[in-house]
Scaffold this motif. Structure first.
Motif, PDB file in Angstrom:
ATOM      1  N   LEU A  33       0.870  -1.160   0.000  1.00 30.98           N
ATOM      2  CA  LEU A  33       0.000   0.000   0.000  1.00 30.98           C
ATOM      3  C   LEU A  33       0.912   1.217   0.000  1.00 30.98           C
ATOM      4  CD1 LEU A  33      -3.004   0.772   0.039  1.00 30.98           C
ATOM      5  CD2 LEU A  33      -2.781   1.059   2.509  1.00 30.98           C
ATOM      6  N   MET A  34       0.789   2.027  -1.047  1.00 32.16           N
ATOM      7  CA  MET A  34       1.686   3.170  -1.224  1.00 32.16           C
ATOM      8  C   MET A  34       0.943   4.479  -1.034  1.00 32.16           C
ATOM      9  SD  MET A  34       4.024   2.050  -4.478  1.00 32.16           S
ATOM     10  CE  MET A  34       5.120   3.443  -4.229  1.00 32.16           C
ATOM     11  N   GLN A  35       1.659   5.455  -0.525  1.00 34.20           N
ATOM     12  CA  GLN A  35       1.182   6.829  -0.432  1.00 34.20           C
ATOM     13  C   GLN A  35       1.982   7.641  -1.447  1.00 34.20           C
ATOM     14  OE1 GLN A  35       0.862   8.620   3.517  1.00 34.20           O
ATOM     15  NE2 GLN A  35       2.090  10.321   2.731  1.00 34.20           N
ATOM     16  N   ILE A  36       1.274   8.279  -2.358  1.00 38.28           N
ATOM     17  CA  ILE A  36       1.899   9.107  -3.391  1.00 38.28           C
ATOM     18  C   ILE A  36       1.484  10.551  -3.114  1.00 38.28           C
ATOM     19  CG2 ILE A  36       2.159   9.493  -5.876  1.00 38.28           C
ATOM     20  CD1 ILE A  36       2.833   6.586  -5.021  1.00 38.28           C
ATOM     21  N   ASP A  37       2.440  11.409  -2.863  1.00 38.11           N
ATOM     22  CA  ASP A  37       2.166  12.816  -2.608  1.00 38.11           C
ATOM     23  C   ASP A  37       2.715  13.658  -3.743  1.00 38.11           C
ATOM     24  OD1 ASP A  37       0.918  12.566  -0.051  1.00 38.11           O
ATOM     25  OD2 ASP A  37       2.893  12.234   0.842  1.00 38.11           O
ATOM     26  N   LYS A  38       1.871  14.558  -4.270  1.00 34.37           N
ATOM     27  CA  LYS A  38       2.349  15.536  -5.243  1.00 34.37           C
ATOM     28  C   LYS A  38       2.580  16.823  -4.465  1.00 34.37           C
ATOM     29  CE  LYS A  38       1.101  15.768  -9.615  1.00 34.37           C
ATOM     30  NZ  LYS A  38       0.267  16.028 -10.822  1.00 34.37           N
ATOM     31  N   LEU A  39       3.821  17.214  -4.388  1.00 39.55           N
ATOM     32  CA  LEU A  39       4.193  18.390  -3.615  1.00 39.55           C
ATOM     33  C   LEU A  39       3.721  19.667  -4.318  1.00 39.55           C
ATOM     34  CD1 LEU A  39       7.795  17.245  -2.609  1.00 39.55           C
ATOM     35  CD2 LEU A  39       5.640  16.922  -1.377  1.00 39.55           C
ATOM     36  N   PRO A  40       3.620  20.764  -3.581  1.00 41.06           N
ATOM     37  CA  PRO A  40       3.161  22.019  -4.185  1.00 41.06           C
ATOM     38  C   PRO A  40       3.967  22.441  -5.417  1.00 41.06           C
ATOM     39  CG  PRO A  40       3.094  22.212  -1.814  1.00 41.06           C
ATOM     40  CD  PRO A  40       3.771  20.894  -2.126  1.00 41.06           C
ATOM     41  N   ASP A  41       5.254  22.060  -5.470  1.00 42.72           N
ATOM     42  CA  ASP A  41       6.079  22.422  -6.624  1.00 42.72           C
ATOM     43  C   ASP A  41       5.964  21.406  -7.770  1.00 42.72           C
ATOM     44  OD1 ASP A  41       7.581  20.226  -5.790  1.00 42.72           O
ATOM     45  OD2 ASP A  41       9.349  21.393  -5.233  1.00 42.72           O
ATOM     46  N   GLY A  42       5.090  20.382  -7.594  1.00 41.13           N
ATOM     47  CA  GLY A  42       4.866  19.394  -8.648  1.00 41.13           C
ATOM     48  C   GLY A  42       5.708  18.132  -8.540  1.00 41.13           C
ATOM     49  N   ARG A  43       6.723  18.150  -7.680  1.00 43.83           N
ATOM     50  CA  ARG A  43       7.504  16.924  -7.486  1.00 43.83           C
ATOM     51  C   ARG A  43       6.617  15.865  -6.836  1.00 43.83           C
ATOM     52  NH1 ARG A  43      11.478  17.417  -3.689  1.00 43.83           N
ATOM     53  NH2 ARG A  43      10.493  19.306  -2.919  1.00 43.83           N
ATOM     54  N   VAL A  44       6.972  14.588  -7.047  1.00 43.82           N
ATOM     55  CA  VAL A  44       6.179  13.481  -6.521  1.00 43.82           C
ATOM     56  C   VAL A  44       7.034  12.651  -5.566  1.00 43.82           C
ATOM     57  CG1 VAL A  44       4.890  11.391  -7.135  1.00 43.82           C
ATOM     58  CG2 VAL A  44       4.755  13.417  -8.605  1.00 43.82           C
ATOM     59  N   GLU A  45       6.474  12.363  -4.397  1.00 44.16           N
ATOM     60  CA  GLU A  45       7.142  11.508  -3.421  1.00 44.16           C
ATOM     61  C   GLU A  45       6.306  10.259  -3.184  1.00 44.16           C
ATOM     62  OE1 GLU A  45       9.556  14.765  -0.713  1.00 44.16           O
ATOM     63  OE2 GLU A  45       7.767  13.817   0.143  1.00 44.16           O
ATOM     64  N   HIS A  46       7.003   9.140  -2.952  1.00 48.49           N
ATOM     65  CA  HIS A  46       6.360   7.851  -2.699  1.00 48.49           C
ATOM     66  C   HIS A  46       6.759   7.364  -1.310  1.00 48.49           C
ATOM     67  CE1 HIS A  46       6.848   8.138  -7.062  1.00 48.49           C
ATOM     68  NE2 HIS A  46       5.855   7.286  -7.191  1.00 48.49           N
TER      69      HIS A  46
END
Length: 143
Positions: free
Chosen positions: A111-124
């Protein structure tokens, strides 16, 4: 909120109740019979959610998402993808979050959490091991 794999509609209803009167939830399901079952279930006890468009249920390919209503603050995927669908990441709003099971069919998945940061970068982030049914493409169903 986009709820991919909305199935019987129960979790979409929960989400619609949580986001309140100003929020919107879009359920997406690849199986026509489940879209109809979901609508039927919602009409039995929470018809006002459909009437007021706080909740809408659609037939479609979860791998493609629902771009016409994007971007989304939240995307929940209730079936395991073999990889994170790019279309869903693209439909996340900056500052948005997706929760998705990822891994091989019928094997332990993550189960993954994918966050799109305010600057558009993506973290997993990997949250925990799970086992979900597969997220199928429309083409897998012969449609």
């Amino acid at each position: 909120v986009l709820d991919v794999g909305s199935g019987s509609g129960y979790l979409s209803v929960c989400m619609a109740l949580m986001v309140g009167e100003r929020g919107r939830v879009y359920g997406l399901e690849v199986l026509p019979e489940l879209v109809e079952k979901g609508k039927s279930n919602v009409l039995k006890s929470h018809a006002e959610l459909l009437r007021t468009n706080r909740l809408s249920l659609f037939l479609g390919d979860g791998w493609k998402g629902l771009p016409e209503y994007a971007p989304y603050d939240v995307i929940h995927v209730g079936a395991a993808a073999t990889e994170v669908p790019k279309a869903l990441v693209d439909q996340l709003k900056p500052g948005g979050r997706m929760i998705i099971p990822v891994g091989a069919r019928f094997h332990p998945q993550t189960l993954m959490q994918i966050d799109k940061l305010p600057d558009g970068r993506v973290e997993h982030a990997n949250l925990l091991d799970v086992v979900y049914v597969p997220l199928v493409h429309t083409a897998d169903r012969g449609a």
